[in-house]
Structures are given as C-alpha cells and as structure tokens.
Design a protein around this motif. Structure first.
Motif, PDB file in Angstrom:
ATOM      1  N   ALA A   1       4.998   8.151   6.396  1.00 51.42           N
ATOM      2  CA  ALA A   1       3.961   8.277   5.431  1.00 51.42           C
ATOM      3  C   ALA A   1       2.772   8.340   6.204  1.00 51.42           C
ATOM      4  CB  ALA A   1       3.825   7.006   4.569  1.00 51.42           C
ATOM      5  N   GLU A   2       1.625   9.194   5.574  1.00 53.86           N
ATOM      6  CA  GLU A   2       0.594   9.677   6.385  1.00 53.86           C
ATOM      7  C   GLU A   2      -0.538   9.211   5.235  1.00 53.86           C
ATOM      8  OE1 GLU A   2       0.565  13.406   7.887  1.00 53.86           O
ATOM      9  OE2 GLU A   2       2.533  13.197   9.102  1.00 53.86           O
ATOM     10  N   PRO A   3      -0.669   8.022   5.184  1.00 49.24           N
ATOM     11  CA  PRO A   3      -1.872   7.505   3.946  1.00 49.24           C
ATOM     12  C   PRO A   3      -3.330   7.636   4.756  1.00 49.24           C
ATOM     13  CG  PRO A   3      -0.611   5.603   4.871  1.00 49.24           C
ATOM     14  CD  PRO A   3      -0.146   6.811   5.556  1.00 49.24           C
ATOM     15  N   ASP A   4      -4.294   7.812   3.909  1.00 46.75           N
ATOM     16  CA  ASP A   4      -5.850   7.414   4.138  1.00 46.75           C
ATOM     17  C   ASP A   4      -5.924   6.195   3.940  1.00 46.75           C
ATOM     18  OD1 ASP A   4      -6.701  10.031   4.858  1.00 46.75           O
ATOM     19  OD2 ASP A   4      -6.330  10.742   2.916  1.00 46.75           O
TER      20      ASP A   4
ATOM     21  N   VAL B   1       0.716  -1.117   0.064  1.00 43.58           N
ATOM     22  CA  VAL B   1       0.108   0.001  -0.111  1.00 43.58           C
ATOM     23  C   VAL B   1       0.807   1.111  -0.074  1.00 43.58           C
ATOM     24  CG1 VAL B   1      -1.721   1.341   1.278  1.00 43.58           C
ATOM     25  CG2 VAL B   1      -1.914  -1.295   1.249  1.00 43.58           C
ATOM     26  N   VAL B   2       1.928   1.166   0.672  1.00 49.98           N
ATOM     27  CA  VAL B   2       2.690   2.452   0.858  1.00 49.98           C
ATOM     28  C   VAL B   2       4.103   2.117   0.962  1.00 49.98           C
ATOM     29  CG1 VAL B   2       3.360   4.338   2.543  1.00 49.98           C
ATOM     30  CG2 VAL B   2       1.015   3.943   2.005  1.00 49.98           C
ATOM     31  N   VAL B   3       4.987   2.703   0.468  1.00 48.63           N
ATOM     32  CA  VAL B   3       6.385   2.500   0.517  1.00 48.63           C
ATOM     33  C   VAL B   3       7.230   3.883   0.939  1.00 48.63           C
ATOM     34  CG1 VAL B   3       7.025   2.208  -1.633  1.00 48.63           C
ATOM     35  CG2 VAL B   3       8.559   1.193  -0.061  1.00 48.63           C
ATOM     36  N   ASP B   4       8.319   3.944   1.703  1.00 52.07           N
ATOM     37  CA  ASP B   4       8.971   5.320   1.832  1.00 52.07           C
ATOM     38  C   ASP B   4      10.364   4.896   2.363  1.00 52.07           C
ATOM     39  OD1 ASP B   4       8.518   8.301   2.070  1.00 52.07           O
ATOM     40  OD2 ASP B   4       9.617   7.743   3.896  1.00 52.07           O
ATOM     41  N   ASP B   5      11.172   5.966   1.963  1.00 53.57           N
ATOM     42  CA  ASP B   5      12.582   5.849   2.298  1.00 53.57           C
ATOM     43  C   ASP B   5      12.879   6.933   3.343  1.00 53.57           C
ATOM     44  OD1 ASP B   5      15.177   5.570   2.615  1.00 53.57           O
ATOM     45  OD2 ASP B   5      15.461   6.021   0.657  1.00 53.57           O
ATOM     46  N   ASP B   6      13.045   8.152   2.747  1.00 54.18           N
ATOM     47  CA  ASP B   6      13.480   9.208   3.781  1.00 54.18           C
ATOM     48  C   ASP B   6      12.604  10.435   4.097  1.00 54.18           C
ATOM     49  OD1 ASP B   6      16.010   7.986   3.681  1.00 54.18           O
ATOM     50  OD2 ASP B   6      16.889   9.059   1.867  1.00 54.18           O
ATOM     51  N   SER B   7      11.456  10.245   3.901  1.00 56.83           N
ATOM     52  CA  SER B   7      10.280  11.344   4.234  1.00 56.83           C
ATOM     53  C   SER B   7      10.192  11.726   5.829  1.00 56.83           C
ATOM     54  CB  SER B   7       8.954  10.937   3.667  1.00 56.83           C
ATOM     55  OG  SER B   7       9.001  10.670   2.295  1.00 56.83           O
ATOM     56  N   GLY B   8      10.758  10.821   6.629  1.00 54.10           N
ATOM     57  CA  GLY B   8      10.961  11.248   7.980  1.00 54.10           C
ATOM     58  C   GLY B   8      12.009  12.242   8.591  1.00 54.10           C
TER      59      GLY B   8
ATOM     60  N   GLU C   1       9.091   1.468  -6.916  1.00 53.77           N
ATOM     61  CA  GLU C   1       9.469   2.806  -6.328  1.00 53.77           C
ATOM     62  C   GLU C   1      10.885   2.817  -6.363  1.00 53.77           C
ATOM     63  OE1 GLU C   1      10.986   3.297  -3.400  1.00 53.77           O
ATOM     64  OE2 GLU C   1      10.867   1.148  -2.812  1.00 53.77           O
ATOM     65  N   ASN C   2      11.739   3.844  -6.463  1.00 55.26           N
ATOM     66  CA  ASN C   2      12.825   4.099  -6.397  1.00 55.26           C
ATOM     67  C   ASN C   2      13.392   5.434  -5.712  1.00 55.26           C
ATOM     68  OD1 ASN C   2      15.796   4.901  -8.019  1.00 55.26           O
ATOM     69  ND2 ASN C   2      15.877   2.973  -6.920  1.00 55.26           N
ATOM     70  N   ASP C   3      14.433   5.263  -4.889  1.00 58.86           N
ATOM     71  CA  ASP C   3      14.921   6.636  -4.533  1.00 58.86           C
ATOM     72  C   ASP C   3      16.537   6.174  -4.567  1.00 58.86           C
ATOM     73  OD1 ASP C   3      15.783   9.285  -3.393  1.00 58.86           O
ATOM     74  OD2 ASP C   3      15.763   8.150  -1.541  1.00 58.86           O
ATOM     75  N   ASP C   4      17.412   7.228  -5.391  1.00 57.64           N
ATOM     76  CA  ASP C   4      18.925   7.245  -5.216  1.00 57.64           C
ATOM     77  C   ASP C   4      19.467   6.040  -5.989  1.00 57.64           C
ATOM     78  OD1 ASP C   4      18.632   9.391  -3.666  1.00 57.64           O
ATOM     79  OD2 ASP C   4      19.001   8.519  -1.963  1.00 57.64           O
ATOM     80  N   HIS C   5      18.953   5.939  -7.192  1.00 62.95           N
ATOM     81  CA  HIS C   5      19.494   4.695  -8.211  1.00 62.95           C
ATOM     82  C   HIS C   5      21.173   4.938  -8.619  1.00 62.95           C
ATOM     83  CE1 HIS C   5      20.598   2.706 -11.715  1.00 62.95           C
ATOM     84  NE2 HIS C   5      19.761   1.717 -11.209  1.00 62.95           N
ATOM     85  N   ASP C   6      21.134   6.301  -8.905  1.00 62.59           N
ATOM     86  CA  ASP C   6      22.643   6.647  -9.386  1.00 62.59           C
ATOM     87  C   ASP C   6      22.386   8.396  -8.734  1.00 62.59           C
ATOM     88  OD1 ASP C   6      24.746   7.597 -10.672  1.00 62.59           O
ATOM     89  OD2 ASP C   6      23.858   7.863 -12.694  1.00 62.59           O
ATOM     90  N   GLY C   7      23.247   8.267  -7.491  1.00 60.16           N
ATOM     91  CA  GLY C   7      23.588   9.284  -6.727  1.00 60.16           C
ATOM     92  C   GLY C   7      22.204   9.484  -6.317  1.00 60.16           C
ATOM     93  N   LEU C   8      21.820  10.825  -6.271  1.00 60.00           N
ATOM     94  CA  LEU C   8      20.301  11.367  -5.560  1.00 60.00           C
ATOM     95  C   LEU C   8      19.530  11.233  -6.838  1.00 60.00           C
ATOM     96  CD1 LEU C   8      21.516  14.185  -3.619  1.00 60.00           C
ATOM     97  CD2 LEU C   8      21.043  11.869  -2.626  1.00 60.00           C
ATOM     98  N   ASP C   9      19.709  10.767  -7.960  1.00 63.10           N
ATOM     99  CA  ASP C   9      18.772  10.422  -9.042  1.00 63.10           C
ATOM    100  C   ASP C   9      18.062   9.207  -9.019  1.00 63.10           C
ATOM    101  OD1 ASP C   9      19.151  13.106  -9.969  1.00 63.10           O
ATOM    102  OD2 ASP C   9      20.590  12.369 -11.650  1.00 63.10           O
ATOM    103  N   SER C  10      16.752   9.031  -9.481  1.00 64.95           N
ATOM    104  CA  SER C  10      16.060   7.608  -9.424  1.00 64.95           C
ATOM    105  C   SER C  10      15.948   7.138 -10.708  1.00 64.95           C
ATOM    106  CB  SER C  10      14.666   8.155  -8.751  1.00 64.95           C
ATOM    107  OG  SER C  10      14.913   8.509  -7.368  1.00 64.95           O
TER     108      SER C  10
END
Length: 433
Positions: free
Chosen positions: A130-133, A116-123, A257-266
């Motif tokens: 994450a704050e899903p309904d 339903v939800v995935v997150d890496d660095d939003s905290g 989903e992806n975060d930081d595949h190549d440096g900070l790009d996804s």
C-alpha cells in the motif's frame, strides 16, 4: 495451489507427530529492542523498531528503506513492527512471503490503534503493498497470514523514491493503468468522489437489495446512507476481475475489508447493525480494473448469516443442540477419529482440555479429501488454521492450551470433495506435571 483431483490411494496414517518441532516453532525469535511508549491500541506492545531505535526508525529521515526479514508469524497471531514519520508524506508499505507457500496480509495502525490501511495481494502474487499519504506520527506495521495461517514474511517501509520490495500490480487507485503500481485503497473521505447508492436513506430498499455494475477503474467508491441501525451484507462479484472491497464510516475510518470470501468474489457481513449515518464502499479489482464488478448492498438475517459462518468454519456454533457438534468429552493424551466430511459444510467437534499444555492436531485424507482445519477457544477466538502442511494436501496445526473447552472445524477445501478425513489429536503436557 491445491490439486483438484482426489487421491485414489488410501494413505498410511502415522501416529500424531512428535511435538519437538512444534515446540520449536512456538518458541519466539529474539528481535530488535522493544519500543517504549507506542502501543497502537495494544498492537505494538513489545514490538521492535524497524530501524532498531526510535531515532533510526524515522522513515522521513532514513537514507534507505526500513526492513525486517523472515519474521515468523504464528497461526492466529499478528507480528508488528514500529516506525515513526517526522513529516507528512506518501509511504510505501510492503509485506512479502519469505516462503513460496506463504500469503501475507498487511495492516497499518496509528498511535491510537486506529486501522489506517489493510491490504492482501497488491504487492503482486501473494504479497501485500500500500502507498498511503500519512500525517507525521508514530505507526505500527503489522502482518498476518491470510485466513489466520502462519507465515514467514519480509516487511519494509520506504519513501516512494526508494527501491520497492514487491513488484506491485498494474492499474488501480495509484494512477494511470500500466504506469503506476497498484497500491491499495485510500480512505473514502467526505470529499472523495463516489457513486451514490439509492436515494436518501436506503433502509427500505435493503430487503430487495441495491445493485450496481461498473468497473473498479470507473467507480472505485460508492456511498450510501442509513436512517436507522441496520445489519448489512456487501458483495462484489466477478472472479475474472478478482474484486476487493472496503467499508468506511463517514470520517473515512475503515470498518471492514474482504478479499476472496467465495472463490475470488468478496463479501462483508455486518451481523451487528451499523448505526444510522453515512458510509462508503471502496472497490478494487486485483486482476483487471477494466472488467465490470457487480456490487450488491442488502440487508441480512443475522441467524442465516451465523449459519453460513458455522458451515464455513469461520465461527464456532453454540453447544445448545441447534447445530450438529460431536462432543469428544475430556480429551485423552491421544485420540483418532474418522469423519465423513461434506464439501458443503464444516464438521465441528468439541473437546475439554483438563490441564495446560500443547495440542497437536492433524487431518489426513482417507478418501476423496483435501482437509482444512481451524481451532477455536471457548470465546470463539481462532487459535490456529491450516490447509496444506508439510508439502501435502493434509493439514496440521499446534497451539498452546489452558484447561477449558475448545472446538475444531474440519472442512474440505471445496465442494468437489465428499470423503473421509482422519483426525488425530495429541495432547502434551510439561514433564513436571
């Protein structure tokens, strides 16, 4: 953070480290009573209730947040905890590293096992949030270490009026920038406003690629349609913005989903073709949602993509001679190899383990190196990953093994390093064998 300057001294390399501490790490910690009847597709099998019991784990009725502290997540695994929601509402889900060097990734699964939800660095920092309904029902909250690394993590589920575990980030999907925390992505549903990529099915345009440049605040979602099954690559680029991307199907189910595949790009690659249909891409910017992000959707050559994954140490190559692999043969109790490892590509070694036991692998700098190691079984499942161990730039991991074939990727942290890495492999068996 890693020191970008290569060391000038050649270190004294110790023998493979004693397995006592490793065996202690492999021992599971006793936790709250296991849940009954909630599997989440297998994710929640044997998992504890966040509130000790099912009745105590209904966050809709709880007097305060439901939390577990300092759970130990072993490399290549996830830790899950269960809660239930007695009424539909928005919740705050959080996972924060309990140690300064940790980096958490948070996942939420419903009772059927749907992600339903995935997150890496939003905290904020390396924490997840994450704050899903969510509709009423049973859920499994899971945490992994980023990149398959181990991590000690604090978990918390709370209603929005309760105290948060993490600071969050300003801006993003949650609301007005500067006023609301950055809370992750909401599923892209058929009714969600989105920018359309291409006109009609984009199949014929994939070879050339479709490109859009916009801020994540102004264009958080993009839609596209496939007329036939296609292999795809989705990229989001601008390291100053630190983009994070998601791909949903027509129903709003998260596919990747992806975060930081190549440096900070996804980047997200679909080597297995996606079937014909409608899709949606979600885009966030973790650093600054007001900076432009270049989004590219294109076709991909499956062979070229696999070659990139072999070079990146993400997927073990085949042992048919098409990719260079050093075969160590039958693994002795102790083995040491000095490998010159290019910063541009992982060096792969294969080994045969004769009996069940524990394997301990270390990778230490000899010259101009910052080692990174990944360990895989014969099916290509990652059993362990490590970058910086024991407060150094050297790497170390351990994993229980059964008889069979295994593969190890040895990498430099970046292309700036081109030196020699000393790999030590120790194989330990129970005293009864």
């Amino acid at each position: 953070m890693r020191n970008p300057l290569p060391a000038t001294a050649v270190p004294v390399i110790p023998a493979p480290r004693a397995p006592v501490a490793v065996l202690a790490l492999l021992a599971g910690l006793a936790g709250p009573a296991a849940a009954q009847g909630i599997s989440c597709g297998g994710v929640g099998d044997g998992a504890p209730w966040l509130g000790q019991t099912r009745a105590g784990s209904d966050i809709a009725a709880a007097s305060g947040p439901l939390a577990l502290g300092a759970v130990d997540v072993q490399p290549g695994t996830r830790f899950a905890a269960l809660f239930t929601l007695g009424a539909p509402m928005a919740l705050r889900l959080e996972a924060a590293p309990a140690d300064a060097a940790g980096d958490t990734v948070l996942e939420l699964f419903d009772a059927t096992g749907r992600l339903v939800v995935v997150d890496d660095d939003s905290g904020g920092g390396l924490a997840s949030r994450a704050e899903p309904d969510l509709p009423a029902g049973d859920y499994c909250l899971a945490v992994t270490g980023f990149g398959g690394a181990g991590v000690r993590a604090d978990l918390q589920v709370s209603r929005l009026e309760m105290a948060a575990l993490t600071p969050g980030l300003a801006g993003g999907f949650a609301g007005t920038e500067g006023l609301a925390p950055f809370v992750g992505v909401q599923p892209c549903l058929p009714s969600t406003p989105a920018v359309t990529l291409g006109q009609g099915p984009v199949d014929a345009q994939l070879a050339q690629g479709l490109r859009a440049v916009e801020t994540a605040a102004a264009a958080p979602y993009y839609r596209f349609t496939l007329g036939s099954a296609q292999s795809l690559t989705v990229r989001a680029e601008n390291p100053a913005a630190d983009p994070y991307i998601y791909v949903f199907d027509a129903s709003g189910a998260l596919l990747a989903e992806n975060d930081d595949h190549d440096g900070l790009d996804s980047r997200i690659d679909f080597a297995t073709p996606l079937p014909a249909g409608d899709y949606c891409i979600g885009v966030r910017a973790l650093s600054d949602p007001g900076l432009p992000v270049t989004l590219t959707l294109g076709g991909t050559d499956a062979r070229a993509m696999l070659a990139e994954q072999y070079a990146a140490g993400e997927v073990p190559p085949p042992l048919d001679g098409s990719w260079p692999v050093e075969d160590l043969g039958l693994l002795p109790p102790q083995l040491t190899r000095d490998l010159r490892v290019s910063g541009d590509s992982a060096t792969w070694v294969a080994m045969e383990v004769p009996v069940a036991g524990l394997i301990l692998i270390s990778a230490d700098e000899v010259s101009d190196s910052d080692p990174v190691i990944s360990f895989f079984d014969a099916e290509g499942e990652m059993l362990g990953f490590n970058d910086d161990a024991n407060g150094t730039l050297n790497a170390q991991l351990s994993a229980p093994v059964e008889p069979g074939r295994y593969m190890l990727a040895v990498q430099q942290y970046s292309a700036d390093y081109q030196g020699v890495i000393r790999v030590g492999i120790g194989r330990y068996v129970p005293a009864t064998e």
